[in-house]
Design a protein around this motif. Structure first.
Motif, PDB file in Angstrom:
ATOM      1  N   LEU A   1      82.743  -8.836 -10.009  1.00 33.32           N
ATOM      2  CA  LEU A   1      81.689  -7.964  -9.497  1.00 33.32           C
ATOM      3  C   LEU A   1      81.761  -6.698 -10.343  1.00 33.32           C
ATOM      4  O   LEU A   1      82.813  -6.051 -10.413  1.00 33.32           O
ATOM      5  CB  LEU A   1      81.926  -7.633  -8.018  1.00 33.32           C
ATOM      6  N   ILE A   2      80.672  -6.369 -11.001  1.00 32.77           N
ATOM      7  CA  ILE A   2      80.636  -5.232 -11.911  1.00 32.77           C
ATOM      8  C   ILE A   2      79.887  -4.085 -11.244  1.00 32.77           C
ATOM      9  O   ILE A   2      78.741  -4.240 -10.830  1.00 32.77           O
ATOM     10  CB  ILE A   2      79.917  -5.582 -13.233  1.00 32.77           C
ATOM     11  N   ILE A   3      80.549  -2.950 -11.154  1.00 29.01           N
ATOM     12  CA  ILE A   3      79.938  -1.719 -10.657  1.00 29.01           C
ATOM     13  C   ILE A   3      79.719  -0.840 -11.878  1.00 29.01           C
ATOM     14  O   ILE A   3      80.683  -0.452 -12.553  1.00 29.01           O
ATOM     15  CB  ILE A   3      80.853  -1.007  -9.633  1.00 29.01           C
ATOM     16  N   ALA A   4      78.466  -0.553 -12.204  1.00 30.88           N
ATOM     17  CA  ALA A   4      78.158   0.179 -13.435  1.00 30.88           C
ATOM     18  C   ALA A   4      77.524   1.527 -13.137  1.00 30.88           C
ATOM     19  O   ALA A   4      76.537   1.616 -12.407  1.00 30.88           O
ATOM     20  CB  ALA A   4      77.237  -0.645 -14.320  1.00 30.88           C
ATOM     21  N   GLU A   5      78.101   2.546 -13.712  1.00 28.59           N
ATOM     22  CA  GLU A   5      77.545   3.897 -13.681  1.00 28.59           C
ATOM     23  C   GLU A   5      76.797   4.072 -14.998  1.00 28.59           C
ATOM     24  O   GLU A   5      77.369   3.910 -16.082  1.00 28.59           O
ATOM     25  CB  GLU A   5      78.669   4.925 -13.545  1.00 28.59           C
ATOM     26  N   ILE A   6      75.501   4.371 -14.904  1.00 28.10           N
ATOM     27  CA  ILE A   6      74.664   4.508 -16.089  1.00 28.10           C
ATOM     28  C   ILE A   6      74.503   5.996 -16.399  1.00 28.10           C
ATOM     29  O   ILE A   6      74.089   6.775 -15.534  1.00 28.10           O
ATOM     30  CB  ILE A   6      73.259   3.889 -15.873  1.00 28.10           C
TER      31      ILE A   6
ATOM     32  N   LYS B   1      74.332 -11.310 -13.996  1.00 24.62           N
ATOM     33  CA  LYS B   1      73.331 -11.475 -12.945  1.00 24.62           C
ATOM     34  C   LYS B   1      73.232 -10.134 -12.221  1.00 24.62           C
ATOM     35  O   LYS B   1      74.215  -9.656 -11.654  1.00 24.62           O
ATOM     36  CB  LYS B   1      73.756 -12.567 -11.966  1.00 24.62           C
ATOM     37  N   ILE B   2      72.062  -9.535 -12.249  1.00 24.14           N
ATOM     38  CA  ILE B   2      71.855  -8.248 -11.578  1.00 24.14           C
ATOM     39  C   ILE B   2      71.727  -8.512 -10.078  1.00 24.14           C
ATOM     40  O   ILE B   2      70.829  -9.236  -9.644  1.00 24.14           O
ATOM     41  CB  ILE B   2      70.589  -7.526 -12.092  1.00 24.14           C
ATOM     42  N   LEU B   3      72.626  -7.931  -9.296  1.00 23.62           N
ATOM     43  CA  LEU B   3      72.581  -8.088  -7.836  1.00 23.62           C
ATOM     44  C   LEU B   3      71.829  -6.940  -7.174  1.00 23.62           C
ATOM     45  O   LEU B   3      71.088  -7.169  -6.215  1.00 23.62           O
ATOM     46  CB  LEU B   3      74.010  -8.168  -7.277  1.00 23.62           C
ATOM     47  N   GLU B   4      72.044  -5.735  -7.667  1.00 26.79           N
ATOM     48  CA  GLU B   4      71.403  -4.551  -7.070  1.00 26.79           C
ATOM     49  C   GLU B   4      71.185  -3.497  -8.141  1.00 26.79           C
ATOM     50  O   GLU B   4      71.987  -3.368  -9.068  1.00 26.79           O
ATOM     51  CB  GLU B   4      72.294  -3.917  -5.987  1.00 26.79           C
ATOM     52  N   ARG B   5      70.121  -2.732  -7.948  1.00 24.84           N
ATOM     53  CA  ARG B   5      69.898  -1.535  -8.756  1.00 24.84           C
ATOM     54  C   ARG B   5      69.672  -0.388  -7.778  1.00 24.84           C
ATOM     55  O   ARG B   5      68.946  -0.514  -6.806  1.00 24.84           O
ATOM     56  CB  ARG B   5      68.687  -1.717  -9.654  1.00 24.84           C
ATOM     57  N   ASN B   6      70.346   0.711  -8.042  1.00 20.44           N
ATOM     58  CA  ASN B   6      70.217   1.913  -7.195  1.00 20.44           C
ATOM     59  C   ASN B   6      70.532   1.601  -5.726  1.00 20.44           C
ATOM     60  O   ASN B   6      69.766   1.943  -4.835  1.00 20.44           O
ATOM     61  CB  ASN B   6      68.831   2.541  -7.349  1.00 20.44           C
ATOM     62  N   TRP B   7      71.665   0.943  -5.496  1.00 18.51           N
ATOM     63  CA  TRP B   7      72.080   0.591  -4.144  1.00 18.51           C
ATOM     64  C   TRP B   7      72.568   1.836  -3.422  1.00 18.51           C
ATOM     65  O   TRP B   7      73.468   2.523  -3.871  1.00 18.51           O
ATOM     66  CB  TRP B   7      73.172  -0.483  -4.181  1.00 18.51           C
TER      67      TRP B   7
ATOM     68  N   ILE C   1      84.502   8.870  -8.777  1.00 15.44           N
ATOM     69  CA  ILE C   1      85.302   7.641  -8.677  1.00 15.44           C
ATOM     70  C   ILE C   1      85.548   7.301  -7.209  1.00 15.44           C
ATOM     71  O   ILE C   1      85.377   6.154  -6.799  1.00 15.44           O
ATOM     72  CB  ILE C   1      86.627   7.784  -9.449  1.00 15.44           C
ATOM     73  N   ARG C   2      85.923   8.306  -6.410  1.00 15.44           N
ATOM     74  CA  ARG C   2      86.155   8.058  -4.975  1.00 15.44           C
ATOM     75  C   ARG C   2      84.891   7.540  -4.311  1.00 15.44           C
ATOM     76  O   ARG C   2      84.937   6.610  -3.505  1.00 15.44           O
ATOM     77  CB  ARG C   2      86.658   9.327  -4.278  1.00 15.44           C
ATOM     78  N   PHE C   3      83.748   8.146  -4.628  1.00 18.57           N
ATOM     79  CA  PHE C   3      82.488   7.676  -4.057  1.00 18.57           C
ATOM     80  C   PHE C   3      82.224   6.217  -4.458  1.00 18.57           C
ATOM     81  O   PHE C   3      81.874   5.389  -3.615  1.00 18.57           O
ATOM     82  CB  PHE C   3      81.299   8.541  -4.503  1.00 18.57           C
ATOM     83  N   LEU C   4      82.370   5.901  -5.744  1.00 24.98           N
ATOM     84  CA  LEU C   4      82.089   4.541  -6.206  1.00 24.98           C
ATOM     85  C   LEU C   4      83.015   3.523  -5.553  1.00 24.98           C
ATOM     86  O   LEU C   4      82.575   2.431  -5.184  1.00 24.98           O
ATOM     87  CB  LEU C   4      82.193   4.457  -7.734  1.00 24.98           C
ATOM     88  N   VAL C   5      84.272   3.876  -5.380  1.00 23.22           N
ATOM     89  CA  VAL C   5      85.213   2.967  -4.722  1.00 23.22           C
ATOM     90  C   VAL C   5      84.816   2.764  -3.260  1.00 23.22           C
ATOM     91  O   VAL C   5      84.762   1.632  -2.767  1.00 23.22           O
ATOM     92  CB  VAL C   5      86.660   3.485  -4.853  1.00 23.22           C
ATOM     93  N   ASP C   6      84.516   3.846  -2.549  1.00 21.62           N
ATOM     94  CA  ASP C   6      84.098   3.747  -1.142  1.00 21.62           C
ATOM     95  C   ASP C   6      82.806   2.943  -1.005  1.00 21.62           C
ATOM     96  O   ASP C   6      82.691   2.071  -0.137  1.00 21.62           O
ATOM     97  CB  ASP C   6      83.903   5.128  -0.518  1.00 21.62           C
ATOM     98  N   ALA C   7      81.835   3.234  -1.855  1.00 22.81           N
ATOM     99  CA  ALA C   7      80.558   2.520  -1.800  1.00 22.81           C
ATOM    100  C   ALA C   7      80.740   1.043  -2.138  1.00 22.81           C
ATOM    101  O   ALA C   7      80.127   0.176  -1.511  1.00 22.81           O
ATOM    102  CB  ALA C   7      79.556   3.160  -2.753  1.00 22.81           C
ATOM    103  N   THR C   8      81.607   0.752  -3.095  1.00 25.29           N
ATOM    104  CA  THR C   8      81.872  -0.636  -3.462  1.00 25.29           C
ATOM    105  C   THR C   8      82.508  -1.391  -2.303  1.00 25.29           C
ATOM    106  O   THR C   8      82.122  -2.533  -2.010  1.00 25.29           O
ATOM    107  CB  THR C   8      82.778  -0.697  -4.708  1.00 25.29           C
ATOM    108  N   GLU C   9      83.463  -0.765  -1.636  1.00 29.00           N
ATOM    109  CA  GLU C   9      84.074  -1.404  -0.465  1.00 29.00           C
ATOM    110  C   GLU C   9      83.019  -1.700   0.595  1.00 29.00           C
ATOM    111  O   GLU C   9      83.024  -2.780   1.187  1.00 29.00           O
ATOM    112  CB  GLU C   9      85.179  -0.519   0.103  1.00 29.00           C
TER     113      GLU C   9
ATOM    114  N   GLU D   1      74.098   6.788  -4.619  1.00 33.55           N
ATOM    115  CA  GLU D   1      73.825   5.390  -4.944  1.00 33.55           C
ATOM    116  C   GLU D   1      74.731   4.893  -6.068  1.00 33.55           C
ATOM    117  O   GLU D   1      75.263   5.676  -6.858  1.00 33.55           O
ATOM    118  CB  GLU D   1      72.370   5.207  -5.358  1.00 33.55           C
ATOM    119  N   ILE D   2      74.882   3.579  -6.094  1.00 31.88           N
ATOM    120  CA  ILE D   2      75.500   2.907  -7.229  1.00 31.88           C
ATOM    121  C   ILE D   2      74.350   2.499  -8.144  1.00 31.88           C
ATOM    122  O   ILE D   2      73.399   1.851  -7.701  1.00 31.88           O
ATOM    123  CB  ILE D   2      76.300   1.660  -6.789  1.00 31.88           C
ATOM    124  N   ASP D   3      74.433   2.867  -9.415  1.00 28.70           N
ATOM    125  CA  ASP D   3      73.322   2.617 -10.332  1.00 28.70           C
ATOM    126  C   ASP D   3      73.022   1.134 -10.500  1.00 28.70           C
ATOM    127  O   ASP D   3      71.864   0.718 -10.428  1.00 28.70           O
ATOM    128  CB  ASP D   3      73.612   3.231 -11.709  1.00 28.70           C
TER     129      ASP D   3
END
Length: 121
Positions: free
Chosen positions: A48-53, A25-31, A73-81, A37-39
């Motif tokens: 919850l899947i965080i995907a880098e495209i 289930k796609i929750l967000e694109r380009n958040w 990786i640090r950015f994705l972790v911070d943004a995910t939190e 942004e998270i892709d």
């Protein structure tokens, strides 16, 4: 817009179609989180899947998983939190990388599940 930007947008679209076809289930694109942004953010079952495209024009580039730097990786972790807090989510998180490469009239998609883990310190 530059050709590489158009290629990137098309790759992200192809990745989203792939995720949906695989039952995510796609929750967000380009958040957006700060200037980056998270892709793609998706959910499947209790994850919850965080995907880098990573879209490439050919396979001659480095492997997409190798292009994920420690700062990314640090950015994705911070943004995910931030996303989890903002949306009051209580799911396990998995970080994936998806490689998308045009192949004639089709697209080659390589989905690397658990491509990296958040740093422990």
């Amino acid at each position: 817009m530059a050709d590489h930007n158009e290629l990137g947008k098309e790759g992200e679209e192809r990745a989203a179609v792939y995720f949906a076809s695989e039952g995510y289930k796609i929750l967000e694109r380009n958040w957006r989180y700060h200037p980056k942004e998270i892709d793609l953010i998706a959910q499947k079952d209790d994850l919850l899947i965080i995907a880098e495209i990573k879209t490439r024009s050919t396979e001659d580039w480095e492997h997409p998983q190798e292009s994920i730097t420690n700062s990314k990786i640090r950015f994705l972790v911070d943004a995910t939190e931030a996303y989890i807090m903002e949306n009051d989510i209580d799911l396990e998180v998995r970080f994936d990388v998806v490689s998308v490469i045009p192949d004639g009239t089709t697209w080659k998609i390589d989905h690397i599940k658990e491509a990296f883990y958040p740093p422990t310190n």
